[in-house]
Design a protein around this motif. Structure first.
Motif, PDB file in Angstrom:
ATOM      1  N   ASP A 253       0.823  -1.206   0.000  1.00 46.20           N
ATOM      2  CA  ASP A 253       0.000   0.000   0.000  1.00 46.20           C
ATOM      3  C   ASP A 253       0.862   1.264   0.000  1.00 46.20           C
ATOM      4  OD1 ASP A 253      -2.262  -1.521  -0.021  1.00 46.20           O
ATOM      5  OD2 ASP A 253      -2.687  -1.301   2.126  1.00 46.20           O
ATOM      6  N   LEU A 254       1.965   1.232   0.762  1.00 44.69           N
ATOM      7  CA  LEU A 254       2.846   2.397   0.797  1.00 44.69           C
ATOM      8  C   LEU A 254       3.601   2.567  -0.518  1.00 44.69           C
ATOM      9  CD1 LEU A 254       4.278   2.368   4.438  1.00 44.69           C
ATOM     10  CD2 LEU A 254       2.715   4.023   3.417  1.00 44.69           C
ATOM     11  N   SER A 256       2.498   1.709  -3.427  1.00 40.37           N
ATOM     12  CA  SER A 256       1.497   2.234  -4.353  1.00 40.37           C
ATOM     13  C   SER A 256       1.313   3.737  -4.158  1.00 40.37           C
ATOM     14  CB  SER A 256       0.167   1.506  -4.137  1.00 40.37           C
ATOM     15  OG  SER A 256      -0.832   2.046  -4.979  1.00 40.37           O
ATOM     16  N   PHE A 257       1.270   4.158  -2.899  1.00 36.48           N
ATOM     17  CA  PHE A 257       1.105   5.583  -2.611  1.00 36.48           C
ATOM     18  C   PHE A 257       2.331   6.370  -3.058  1.00 36.48           C
ATOM     19  CE2 PHE A 257       1.848   9.072   0.504  1.00 36.48           C
ATOM     20  CZ  PHE A 257       0.811   9.899   0.106  1.00 36.48           C
ATOM     21  N   ASP A 265      -4.990   8.757  -3.283  1.00 33.63           N
ATOM     22  CA  ASP A 265      -5.779   8.704  -2.052  1.00 33.63           C
ATOM     23  C   ASP A 265      -5.134   7.736  -1.071  1.00 33.63           C
ATOM     24  OD1 ASP A 265      -7.679  10.472  -2.986  1.00 33.63           O
ATOM     25  OD2 ASP A 265      -8.884   8.898  -3.908  1.00 33.63           O
ATOM     26  N   VAL A 266      -5.085   8.131   0.192  1.00 30.96           N
ATOM     27  CA  VAL A 266      -4.530   7.242   1.209  1.00 30.96           C
ATOM     28  C   VAL A 266      -5.232   7.515   2.538  1.00 30.96           C
ATOM     29  CG1 VAL A 266      -2.683   8.868   1.847  1.00 30.96           C
ATOM     30  CG2 VAL A 266      -2.392   6.444   2.306  1.00 30.96           C
ATOM     31  N   ASP A 267      -5.549   6.445   3.224  1.00 31.68           N
ATOM     32  CA  ASP A 267      -6.159   6.553   4.550  1.00 31.68           C
ATOM     33  C   ASP A 267      -5.025   6.691   5.560  1.00 31.68           C
ATOM     34  OD1 ASP A 267      -7.560   6.321   6.915  1.00 31.68           O
ATOM     35  OD2 ASP A 267      -7.905   4.158   6.706  1.00 31.68           O
ATOM     36  N   MET A 268      -4.533   7.943   5.756  1.00 29.84           N
ATOM     37  CA  MET A 268      -3.357   8.138   6.592  1.00 29.84           C
ATOM     38  C   MET A 268      -3.580   7.701   8.037  1.00 29.84           C
ATOM     39  SD  MET A 268      -0.198   8.688   6.716  1.00 29.84           S
ATOM     40  CE  MET A 268       0.010   9.128   4.989  1.00 29.84           C
ATOM     41  N   ILE A 271      -3.171   4.015   7.937  1.00 26.99           N
ATOM     42  CA  ILE A 271      -1.768   3.657   7.712  1.00 26.99           C
ATOM     43  C   ILE A 271      -0.968   3.802   9.006  1.00 26.99           C
ATOM     44  CG2 ILE A 271       0.372   4.399   6.593  1.00 26.99           C
ATOM     45  CD1 ILE A 271      -1.318   2.882   4.651  1.00 26.99           C
TER      46      ILE A 271
END
Length: 323
Positions: A253-254, A256-257, A265-268, A271
């Motif tokens: 996921d990181l 990809s971000f 978009d990222v759900d910080m 995370i």
């Protein structure tokens, strides 16, 4: 001795350093004056001048000489913060608008350059060639560190040694130099200078690792910026490095971000919680504590004066600070 007591005990000299800083930012151009004043009024712990003042007490302490070290080191630190904010596209620092946000990137970069130039000018008044060489070498290393940080931005494939080298140049180096030059300008012997230099390095490493931990565990009110700002800006710090090795899903996921250069978009908050769940905070804290222990050992053998107790207390404060 508590940290508040250290500042109280140094209050008169810190106040004089603060006045010297205010006089030092006077410039012929009004924009430079306003931008520099904006940064100065944002405050800060003035930790580097404090290290200079304390280290100088292991020699022949004279503030009129010591200020030629304390003021430049704080100005170099301030100038590097201005450049950092441009690189990171940061809008806030200590809860206030950055210079690049208040004016623009060009004004910010020239303000940072002006701070560096004034620092060298003031340091030259010491008349100590060795001091000037050490300070110049430190600025070269810091500049290399800035370029390396840009190079590694949004790069998830980093090794621990890259991170440690980066924080050495970013933070530990200037704290180390603050301790070394404080002792040097006061005429302390070379053994004392080297012990204080190493103490500053180890303490500086712990200071930055603690900062990187707080980016994940602190609140926006405490930090003066949103939690997780380092990751949002593409800076992979120790907690994230550790967590990515422990959790493959988190790593994907990181990665990809990072590939979106921070535009995806990222759900910080999510995370951050997943990073915490890997034990990354405990791991990072243990590493910071190991650096602090090394720093404390360097103080052994130095004269048992008030400044030594203060340096020990600062190291202990770094280990327990919450913001």
């Amino acid at each position: 001795m508590k940290l508040s007591e250290i500042y109280l005990y140094l209050k008169q000299d810190i106040s004089k350093i603060e006045k010297e800083l205010e006089m030092s930012i006077e410039a012929r151009h009004p924009v430079l004056v306003k931008a520099s004043s904006h940064l100065l009024k944002a405050g800060g712990k003035r930790i580097r001048p404090v290290f200079v003042l304390l280290s100088a007490q292991f020699g022949d302490y004279k503030l009129d000489k010591v200020k030629h070290v304390a003021v430049p080191l704080e100005m170099i630190h301030m100038g590097s913060l201005v450049h950092d904010d441009v690189i990171d596209d940061a809008e806030l620092r200590r809860g206030k608008k950055t210079i690049k946000a208040e004016w623009d990137n060009r004004v910010a970069m020239y303000t940072g350059d002006y701070m560096f130039a004034k620092a060298i000018e003031i340091a030259s008044k010491s008349g100590n060639m060795k001091l000037h060489e050490i300070l110049s070498d430190a600025m070269v290393e810091m500049s290399i560190g800035e370029v390396e940080q840009i190079k590694e931005q949004f790069n998830p494939d980093q090794h621990l040694r890259i991170y440690l080298r980066r924080i050495k140049r970013k933070t530990a180096l200037l704290i180390s130099v603050s301790c070394e030059l404080g002792a040097l300008i006061a005429g302390a012997d070379e053994t004392t200078q080297m012990k204080l230099k190493r103490y500053g390095y180890f303490t500086g490493m712990a200071f930055q690792i603690t900062d990187d931990i707080l980016d994940f565990v602190g609140t926006e009110k405490e930090l003066g910026k949103p939690a997780g700002s380092d990751l949002m800006q593409g800076n992979i710090t120790l907690p994230a490095l550790y967590a990515m090795r422990q959790d493959e899903s988190l790593r994907r996921d990181l990665v990809s971000f990072m590939q979106t250069k921070g535009t995806g978009d990222v759900d910080m908050p999510g995370i951050i919680q997943r990073i915490k769940d890997t034990g990354a905070i405990s791991y990072s804290k243990e590493m910071a504590d190991r650096y602090l222990d090394k720093g404390m050992r360097e103080l052994k053998g130095l004269p048992d004066i008030r400044a030594k107790r203060a340096l020990r207390e600062i190291a202990e404060y770094i280990g327990r600070r919450k913001f």
